[in-house]
Write a protein that holds these residues in place. Structure first.
Motif, PDB file in Angstrom:
ATOM      1  N   ILE A  15      -7.976  -6.679  -1.110  1.00 57.14           N
ATOM      2  CA  ILE A  15      -7.532  -5.717  -0.109  1.00 57.14           C
ATOM      3  C   ILE A  15      -6.709  -6.487   0.922  1.00 57.14           C
ATOM      4  O   ILE A  15      -7.113  -7.562   1.360  1.00 57.14           O
ATOM      5  N   THR A  16      -5.572  -5.958   1.292  1.00 56.17           N
ATOM      6  CA  THR A  16      -4.716  -6.663   2.245  1.00 56.17           C
ATOM      7  C   THR A  16      -5.354  -6.666   3.633  1.00 56.17           C
ATOM      8  O   THR A  16      -6.170  -5.794   3.968  1.00 56.17           O
ATOM      9  N   VAL A  17      -4.961  -7.644   4.424  1.00 53.82           N
ATOM     10  CA  VAL A  17      -5.471  -7.752   5.799  1.00 53.82           C
ATOM     11  C   VAL A  17      -5.111  -6.496   6.593  1.00 53.82           C
ATOM     12  O   VAL A  17      -5.917  -5.994   7.392  1.00 53.82           O
ATOM     13  N   LYS A  18      -3.931  -5.989   6.365  1.00 46.13           N
ATOM     14  CA  LYS A  18      -3.480  -4.789   7.064  1.00 46.13           C
ATOM     15  C   LYS A  18      -4.390  -3.604   6.763  1.00 46.13           C
ATOM     16  O   LYS A  18      -4.793  -2.850   7.674  1.00 46.13           O
ATOM     17  N   GLU A  19      -4.755  -3.429   5.487  1.00 45.79           N
ATOM     18  CA  GLU A  19      -5.627  -2.322   5.094  1.00 45.79           C
ATOM     19  C   GLU A  19      -7.011  -2.476   5.704  1.00 45.79           C
ATOM     20  O   GLU A  19      -7.631  -1.497   6.156  1.00 45.79           O
ATOM     21  N   VAL A  20      -7.511  -3.713   5.724  1.00 40.78           N
ATOM     22  CA  VAL A  20      -8.832  -3.982   6.288  1.00 40.78           C
ATOM     23  C   VAL A  20      -8.890  -3.554   7.751  1.00 40.78           C
ATOM     24  O   VAL A  20      -9.804  -2.839   8.183  1.00 40.78           O
ATOM     25  N   TYR A  21      -7.890  -3.972   8.525  1.00 40.67           N
ATOM     26  CA  TYR A  21      -7.933  -3.690   9.955  1.00 40.67           C
ATOM     27  C   TYR A  21      -7.551  -2.266  10.303  1.00 40.67           C
ATOM     28  O   TYR A  21      -7.907  -1.764  11.373  1.00 40.67           O
TER      29      TYR A  21
END
Length: 355
Positions: A40-46
């Protein structure tokens, strides 16, 4: 400029260390939540975290498989790692002071054997099955807390308890519980049950749930704050009963209060994570080597350091071997034991940080 330099010099080193560790803790939370077996991309996580916490962003990110992985699996594990790491580290420091023994850890007074007996009764005999999927943890809690109270009662027979009587009572009851656990394992012919017991005894944060975390969090926080306020008495315990009585303090009632509170903390941690050993032994020693014996300094530092180490131990346990999870107790031992040996070699060290 001169005032700034003067201020920096006047700030105690343990406060500066605590601030640094707090920053590292927040960075560890922020980074570890992005790491996992699911890509999962960092962008999606945050996006998920910001919406869940502050309702910032598109509501569509709050549902679906990505949201479930981030919010229902990764974040609860990280928060639970903070609770368990801090709790075990603080209880380890307190236990070492109570029994005045450098080898003491949160499970020294038979708590581990009591917890394992409770878990074994649940798995092998089905006791506590009314609690469903939480039956093993609940029975582990009952076992840990019950043995702690029995140790306290036994150590007070024939006179007031002291550190030696507590250790002897703990060893005796630990042997009894271990024998019963071994007997139940021996007569069980179900390999799956044996595997379940073994995995639970090695500890895991895989079962982290928000409803349990919310209940346990205030207990660990309040327990930690309480023991910070008791630093003078804990410092006296390292000197022994005879010295403390000479100084006008009877440690007996304090020892009882501290054991009840630590037993409650351990029991709750056992309930949610199983048996995670070793961290409650090495963290207190590492902190004492660096900062000495004053519990006012070392308790908050140990809580922060224990949280950081357990966060990354959990990350390692779930990504080291793809498709499976290593019990976190194994990871802690692999990381902690060499570090502890190195620190012992690096500095001349005696119990309590005496150099």
């Amino acid at each position: 400029m001169e005032m700034n330099n003067k201020f920096i010099k006047e700030v105690p080193i343990y406060i500066g260390t605590s601030i640094i560790l707090l920053i590292i803790l927040f960075l560890s939370i922020g980074l570890s939540v992005t790491i996992g077996s699911v890509d999962i991309t960092v962008k999606e996580v945050y996006k998920v975290i910001l919406y869940k916490l502050f309702k910032i962003g598109d509501s569509s990110v709050s549902t679906g498989p990505i949201a479930d992985v981030v919010w229902l699996i990764r974040m609860p594990r990280i928060v639970l790692a903070i609770e368990v790491g801090a709790g075990l580290s603080v209880v380890g420091i307190v236990m070492q002071a109570i029994v005045k023994n450098p080898l003491a850890d949160p499970y020294i007074l038979g708590v581990s054997s009591g917890a394992s007996l409770g878990a074994t009764l649940s798995v092998v005999l089905g006791i506590g099955s009314v609690f469903g999927s939480n039956s093993i943890g609940f029975m582990g809690f009952i076992g840990a807390f019950s043995i702690s109270i029995l140790v306290l009662a036994l150590s007070n027979i024939g006179g007031r308890s002291n550190s030696i009587k507590l250790l002897l009572a703990g060893m005796a009851l630990s042997s009894v519980c271990s024998s019963f656990s071994s007997f139940l394992v021996y007569i069980s012919d179900d390999s799956q049950k044996l595997k379940t017991i073994t995995f639970w005894l090695m500890g895991s944060l895989a079962g982290a749930k928000w409803n349990e975390i919310i209940i346990i969090f205030p207990i660990i926080i309040l327990g930690t704050i309480f023991f910070i306020t008791q630093y003078r008495t804990l410092n006296l315990m390292l000197l022994g009963d005879e010295v403390s009585i000479t100084l006008g303090t009877d440690l007996h009632k304090y020892r009882i209060i501290y054991l009840v509170i630590t037993s409650l903390m351990i029991g709750m941690l056992v309930y949610v994570s199983g048996m995670i050993g070793f961290i409650g032994l090495i963290i207190p020693h590492i902190v004492r080597i660096i900062f000495g014996t004053n519990h006012k300094k070392i308790i908050p530092i140990a809580a922060l350091l224990g949280s950081i180490i357990l966060i990354w131990a959990d990350v390692i346990s779930r990504i080291l071997i793809k498709g499976t999870e290593i019990p976190i107790g194994i990871v802690i031992s692999i990381i902690g034991a060499p570090l502890f040996v190195w620190l012992m070699i690096k500095k001349n060290y005696g119990f309590g940080g005496n150099k």
